[in-house]
Write a protein that holds these residues in place. Sequence first.
Motif, mmCIF file in Angstrom:
data_model
loop_
_atom_site.group_PDB
_atom_site.id
_atom_site.type_symbol
_atom_site.label_atom_id
_atom_site.label_comp_id
_atom_site.label_asym_id
_atom_site.label_seq_id
_atom_site.Cartn_x
_atom_site.Cartn_y
_atom_site.Cartn_z
ATOM 1 N N MET A 114 0.859 -1.264 0.077
ATOM 2 C CA MET A 114 -0.016 0.046 -0.084
ATOM 3 C C MET A 114 0.702 1.192 -0.207
ATOM 4 N N TYR A 115 1.877 1.230 0.813
ATOM 5 C CA TYR A 115 2.760 2.429 0.848
ATOM 6 C C TYR A 115 3.548 2.764 -0.402
ATOM 7 N N ARG B 64 7.156 4.128 6.514
ATOM 8 C CA ARG B 64 6.816 5.396 6.042
ATOM 9 C C ARG B 64 8.058 6.164 5.601
ATOM 10 N N ASP C 202 6.021 6.629 14.112
ATOM 11 C CA ASP C 202 4.927 7.288 14.324
ATOM 12 C C ASP C 202 3.763 7.160 13.035
ATOM 13 N N ARG C 203 4.439 7.726 12.142
ATOM 14 C CA ARG C 203 3.508 7.473 10.845
ATOM 15 C C ARG C 203 2.526 6.094 10.600
ATOM 16 N N PHE D 212 2.236 3.929 12.946
ATOM 17 C CA PHE D 212 1.410 3.705 14.125
ATOM 18 C C PHE D 212 0.025 4.098 13.793
ATOM 19 N N ALA D 213 -0.250 5.186 12.907
ATOM 20 C CA ALA D 213 -1.768 5.757 12.626
ATOM 21 C C ALA D 213 -2.288 4.598 12.040
ATOM 22 N N THR D 214 -1.524 3.960 10.963
ATOM 23 C CA THR D 214 -2.250 3.024 10.193
ATOM 24 C C THR D 214 -2.895 1.978 10.985
ATOM 25 N N ILE E 299 -3.443 2.158 14.208
ATOM 26 C CA ILE E 299 -4.599 2.376 15.158
ATOM 27 C C ILE E 299 -5.697 2.494 14.350
ATOM 28 N N VAL E 300 -5.768 2.850 12.959
ATOM 29 C CA VAL E 300 -6.935 2.667 12.432
ATOM 30 C C VAL E 300 -7.527 1.327 12.023
ATOM 31 N N LEU F 131 -8.173 1.478 4.048
ATOM 32 C CA LEU F 131 -6.995 2.225 4.286
ATOM 33 C C LEU F 131 -6.566 2.632 2.869
ATOM 34 N N ARG G 117 -7.376 6.063 1.285
ATOM 35 C CA ARG G 117 -6.319 7.226 1.208
ATOM 36 C C ARG G 117 -5.176 7.067 0.228
ATOM 37 N N TRP G 118 -4.729 5.907 0.071
ATOM 38 C CA TRP G 118 -3.245 5.611 -0.685
ATOM 39 C C TRP G 118 -3.449 5.588 -1.984
#
Lengths: 339, 339
Positions: free
Chosen positions: B53-54, B68, B93-94, B96-98, B100-101, B119, B122-123
């Motif tokens: 995805m990234y 990320r 940190d970035r 982590f948000a993924t 968490i969602v 997800l 967004r990407w």
Amino acid sequence: MRIVSLAGGIGGARFLRGLLTTAPDSEITVIGNTGDDISLFGLRVCPDLDTVMYTLGGGINEEQGWGRREESHVVKEELAAYGVEPQWFGLGDRDFATHIVRTQMLDAGYPLSAVTEALCARWQPGVRLIPMSDDRTETHVVISDERGRRAVHFQEWWVRLRASVPAEQIILVGADQAVPAPGVLEAVAAADVVLLPPSNPVVSIGTILQIKGIREALEGKTVVGVSPIVGGAPVRGMADACLTAIGVPTTAQAVLELYGPALVDGWLVAEEDAGVALDGVEVEARPLIMHDLDSAAALARAALDMAVRLASPVTSTPSPTDTPATDTPRTDVSPGEGA
Amino acid sequence: MRIVSLAGGIGGARFLRGLLTTAPDSEITVIGNTGDDISLFGLRVCPDLDTVMYTLGGGINEEQGWGRREESHVVKEELAAYGVEPQWFGLGDRDFATHIVRTQMLDAGYPLSAVTEALCARWQPGVRLIPMSDDRTETHVVISDERGRRAVHFQEWWVRLRASVPAEQIILVGADQAVPAPGVLEAVAAADVVLLPPSNPVVSIGTILQIKGIREALEGKTVVGVSPIVGGAPVRGMADACLTAIGVPTTAQAVLELYGPALVDGWLVAEEDAGVALDGVEVEARPLIMHDLDSAAALARAALDMAVRLASPVTSTPSPTDTPATDTPRTDVSPGEGA
């Protein structure tokens, strides 16, 4: 000296830091408000517990009074990029880690009190911090806006709406079921004195007092409170909006009456509120603004000295049974109920 | 043109980016490996899905190939300050948000395929990314060390131990219960061709093939694979350690035999492995190293062209029934099984 203090967020935390400075050898138990806890992004956030923990543990953002110092907001930005709501609650990256650890422990079955103790093992706040209850309670606020009359979570009203919409009612959901966390009543029972910092009388102190048995336990102790209202306005925050919701004027006098003489034995007000008086409560006027650690320590010392004096069975002031407090014009010598 | 591709992490993601570049008008469905998913700090982490995805969405850290870009590690540092384990898994940190969602959606009851789709909203990876299964499976590795013989999560073996302890067995826990996620078998059925990028043949492609019905569905299609082994070594990662665990030599020939002619119709090897051959499989030698987007696109184009040719019922090459592939010395013209 065993001290119990109730506490909300910023005001409570700063008062406690002053108390620790002025009475470093005391054994202090803090009963923390959890009514404004909220689940965000699947994580359990306990704003008041964390403010106390970070402030006493040296991790607080001093400028804003809550959250972590040297904080970044990458996770929050990313969540917003995913379009995840809410985006109005300002969680920082360092703070997120606390909520992640807390949530993982709660999900594993630990009660909030055990989780709080575990988090405090890192922060070493110098007090024993206990949530008011391990049971989930949440302060909800009834408002009316273009979407009609509805209840929103306290944080939505406080943070998102900035309390700009009048609160018609403030309800602690779950209060009828919640019991005090282990250690709360025991700490109160063992306390020499109890202090109420200038935390919000409705959604912080008032919330804690709604948990079954806590008010009753406190009524048997010597309790000295610090007015959160100075000259008709809250020292910080929007306590006026909360007081209005429950029909209480924003004055030091009205908050004292709200707590009542059954709960409070001594009451510290600001110099401009020196006329405040209530039967059965000793009132003293003191500088209440905590500009810095020294002023917070001085305020905590004044409250503690007053409480110790009121708790002492033998005093040089007249006995409450001899001289009713109602008639005394000098608020700084009016006798309290004693312990 | 409808293309289905299986994919693990970095190698699969880079191959797919090349494929999108060379065949932008194709309808590409990617079946992602979830065997190396792991729950960390109460959050569900799907490393391979996220790498795809990234990478395709422009958010990947190009240097390391996963995670990320412009990443920070504040949350991880804070978790370590709380003493929370594990500390060997590098979540930014970035990133982590993924997680968490994802975790919030999973906890709310959405299947992983729906979460992945959300997800990807967004990407915008340009492909349809579907996890191999919505059922929870996890690759565990049996090792023996000073603590005895035991199974550890694949990530513990791969990331913490760097595959330095021999894998005695590699087990996909949950494989016997797992079924393909919605859309997986439908996409395979509708595909004109299927491509196997140079992902790990054991713990990426091999894992996907263990999900009930996926191998059988693929065996009915024209499948072209890219060897993950060049000159006796994995192009990246530690595929050799995985192959050894299942008794397969680290050669392009052995991996082809592992997949077998029932699954694979065409096989791309590096020029130094040009001698590779297997009955019923057409083999071509090509530059396999994806240095950059151009080389990845060229490799994907080679695989796609081969697949299209093999899938075409009328070709200029001899029919498979006329000329058995076993005897042809020229690997680049050996006919495959066709579709």
